[in-house]
Motif scaffolding. Structure first.
Motif, short mmCIF file in Angstrom:
data_model
loop_
_atom_site.label_atom_id
_atom_site.label_comp_id
_atom_site.label_asym_id
_atom_site.label_seq_id
_atom_site.Cartn_x
_atom_site.Cartn_y
_atom_site.Cartn_z
N UNK A 151 0.10 6.83 -6.91
CA UNK A 151 -1.23 6.62 -7.23
C UNK A 151 -0.75 8.78 -7.05
N UNK A 152 -0.08 9.30 -5.96
CA UNK A 152 0.41 10.74 -5.60
C UNK A 152 0.86 10.89 -6.59
N UNK A 153 1.81 10.50 -7.74
CA UNK A 153 2.33 10.39 -8.66
C UNK A 153 1.87 10.60 -9.44
N UNK A 154 0.89 10.28 -10.08
CA UNK A 154 -0.26 9.42 -10.99
C UNK A 154 -2.08 10.51 -10.28
N UNK A 191 0.84 -1.52 -0.01
CA UNK A 191 0.48 -0.50 -0.25
C UNK A 191 0.90 1.54 0.13
N UNK A 192 2.22 1.35 1.13
CA UNK A 192 2.84 3.33 0.95
C UNK A 192 3.53 2.64 -1.29
N UNK A 193 3.72 1.43 -1.61
CA UNK A 193 4.12 2.29 -3.22
C UNK A 193 2.93 2.11 -3.82
N UNK A 194 2.27 1.81 -3.41
CA UNK A 194 0.97 2.35 -4.37
C UNK A 194 0.28 3.41 -4.08
N UNK A 195 -0.17 4.45 -2.80
CA UNK A 195 -0.37 5.40 -2.58
C UNK A 195 0.86 6.76 -3.54
N UNK A 196 2.52 6.33 -3.12
CA UNK A 196 2.67 7.17 -3.42
C UNK A 196 2.76 6.95 -5.17
#
Length: 87
Positions: free
Chosen positions: A11-14, A4-9
């Motif tokens: 989605x924050x970038x895109x 989840x931390x990587x997925x949130x990052x």
């Protein structure tokens, strides 16, 4: 949910990417629960969207079928062989 931390990052970038965690079998989970395909289909019109499906074969098949029927322009998914099982 270790990713989840990587997925949130990501989605924050895109800004066009929406990550929605869904759990099907844990009654103690406080977030969205249910079949991931059913939850995804509840997010509105799929005609101009792409979907990504990964996981157990039955869940993946259901997600691909539902998103395709809902008009998704593309559904990317885990490879499934002729028997519907992951290679």
């Amino acid at each position: 949910f270790s990713d989840m931390p990587a997925l949130r990052e990501l989605s924050g970038d895109h800004p066009w990417l929406q990550v929605v965690p869904v759990v099907s079998g844990d009654p103690l989970y406080a977030g969205l629960r249910g079949n991931v395909a059913d939850v995804a289909l509840g997010y509105g019109d799929w005609r101009d969207r792409e979907g990504f499906a990964a996981g157990p074969p039955e869940m993946t098949r259901r997600a691909v079928a539902g998103l395709t029927e809902a008009g998704a322009v593309a559904v990317h998914h885990d490879d499934l062989d002729a028997d519907g099982e992951e290679p």
